[in-house]
Design a protein around this motif. Structure first.
Motif, PDB file in Angstrom:
ATOM      1  N   LEU A 109      41.730  19.996  30.888  1.00 31.22           N
ATOM      2  CA  LEU A 109      42.023  18.761  30.157  1.00 31.22           C
ATOM      3  C   LEU A 109      40.916  18.429  29.164  1.00 31.22           C
ATOM      4  N   VAL A 110      39.664  18.468  29.617  1.00 28.84           N
ATOM      5  CA  VAL A 110      38.546  18.137  28.728  1.00 28.84           C
ATOM      6  C   VAL A 110      38.416  19.184  27.621  1.00 28.84           C
ATOM      7  N   GLY A 111      38.548  20.466  27.974  1.00 26.44           N
ATOM      8  CA  GLY A 111      38.427  21.518  26.963  1.00 26.44           C
ATOM      9  C   GLY A 111      39.508  21.443  25.912  1.00 26.44           C
ATOM     10  N   SER A 112      40.749  21.194  26.322  1.00 23.12           N
ATOM     11  CA  SER A 112      41.833  21.089  25.342  1.00 23.12           C
ATOM     12  C   SER A 112      41.649  19.873  24.440  1.00 23.12           C
ATOM     13  N   PHE A 113      41.127  18.785  24.989  1.00 26.12           N
ATOM     14  CA  PHE A 113      40.879  17.594  24.166  1.00 26.12           C
ATOM     15  C   PHE A 113      39.819  17.874  23.102  1.00 26.12           C
ATOM     16  N   LEU A 114      38.691  18.446  23.511  1.00 23.50           N
ATOM     17  CA  LEU A 114      37.608  18.697  22.562  1.00 23.50           C
ATOM     18  C   LEU A 114      38.008  19.743  21.525  1.00 23.50           C
ATOM     19  N   ALA A 115      38.688  20.812  21.966  1.00 27.10           N
ATOM     20  CA  ALA A 115      39.103  21.843  21.006  1.00 27.10           C
ATOM     21  C   ALA A 115      40.075  21.277  19.981  1.00 27.10           C
TER      22      ALA A 115
END
Length: 362
Positions: free
Chosen positions: A189-195
């Protein structure tokens, strides 16, 4: 002992734990901030002794005014795993209370992200000297300072809902599997948001392809879509419930074909009883008891050892994964580069966080 008909699966002792969603978010956020402080030590050293002390402190504040409020999202996710009553298992009043708390957390995150850049500009002007304010690369849109806080606030809500759904999905797993699954979903979730935020900022600021509102809507939309895929059964149930309320798909009478199938199945199950005499019953029971006694000495012990070894393997894999997630996250959000001090401090912060998470899960 249970509470009410809507909370048959939640013991009475769990009612107090589930009700404390807001304080748990605060504790998780304080823990993540403490880990970020460990990382900041390496970033402070990496700036070099040639830089004045006050200037290094101000620069660290400039590097932290986005990561620190963003930590509210993973803190909300981890707190919501077992304490956010999304499904109303503790009653509608508890669910409304938790939703209000989630909204207040998102609003507070938005406010901090709006005020922090202004405070940074004031600190630079007061301690370093006047300068021309320049937004970070990829965030130079005219209203990026409003779109980015809105995106993070929406992501906090997505993280809370996603944490509750993930906690429900992984509730029946073993300790190791549950630990690995929850950390993996949180990192996704965090990685997809930042990317997505980096991609949107590139398309808006550098190429002018999209308008600034995409910076607020697209980054939280991607993890929300990922969460809908993971909790697709719950999403389908919600959609059907809404459709029935709107009268789109309402059926007051059962389908005749389904009724016939049910009757046929009941007739097959409830077959006429087969008469068995008493000596034959005792013989069958004695045979089953002898078989169970013969296998009780070896197989259960062996299977227990295999299960224990597998649980430790799961926990070791989850520990390594959470250590990697935290270390990479601090390096990605820190903004101080990949110099040796920051790498060491990021690994140290990740190690402390992973150890604490494993001990808590045990």
């Amino acid at each position: 002992m249970t509470i009410g008909t809507s909370a048959l699966t939640i013991p009475y002792r769990g009612r107090w734990a589930v009700s404390r969603f807001g304080p748990c978010v605060g504790l998780c956020l304080l823990g993540l901030i403490a880990l970020y402080a460990v990382y900041a030590v390496g970033a402070f050293v990496a700036l070099g002794s040639a830089t004045p002390f006050v200037e290094r402190v101000v620069k660290l504040f400039g590097m932290a005014f986005f990561p620190l409020p963003l930590l509210a999202a993973p803190a909300t996710y981890f707190a919501a795993l077992g304490r956010f009553d999304l499904y109303g298992e503790m009653g509608s009043a508890m669910r409304r209370r938790h939703c209000k708390q989630l909204g207040l957390i998102a609003l507070g995150t938005f406010s901090v992200l709006v005020v922090a850049p202004l405070a940074y500009d004031y600190a630079v002007s007061a301690f370093i000297g006047p300068y021309q304010a320049v937004l970070p690369e990829g965030m130079a849109a005219n209203n990026a300072r409003l779109m980015v806080p809105l995106a993070v606030a929406l992501f906090v809500i997505v993280a809370g809902v996603g944490g509750a759904a993930t906690g429900r999905i992984t509730r029946g797993l073993t300790t190791g599997s549950r630990y690995v699954a929850r950390w993996t979903v949180g990192a996704a979730l965090v990685g997809s948001f930042l990317a997505t935020m980096v991609i949107m900022a590139e398309l808006i600021a550098m190429r002018g392809v999209l308008s600034p509102p995409w910076l607020a809507l697209a980054p939280p939309a991607v993890p929300f879509a990922l969460m809908c895929v993971l909790a697709r059964r719950d999403c389908v149930r919600v959609i059907r419930s809404l459709a029935e309320r709107l009268g789109v798909h309402r059926r007051d009478h059962p389908n005749p074909a389904e009724t016939d199938a049910l009757v046929t199945g009941l007739r097959q199950v409830v077959a006429p009883a087969v008469a068995i005499d008493e000596p034959r019953v005792r013989e069958i029971v004695a045979g089953l008891a002898a078989t169970a006694g013969a296998t009780a000495g070896s197989q259960p012990t062996r299977s227990w050892r295999k299960a224990a070894d597998w649980r430790w393997s799961e926990m070791a894999g989850g520990f390594a994964g959470s250590w990697a997630y935290l270390s990479v996250g601090f390096l990605w959000l820190g903004g101080a580069g990949l110099s040796p001090p920051t790498v060491v401090s990021a690994l140290s912060a990740g190690l402390i966080g992973a150890t604490g998470a494993v001990l808590t899960s045990r």
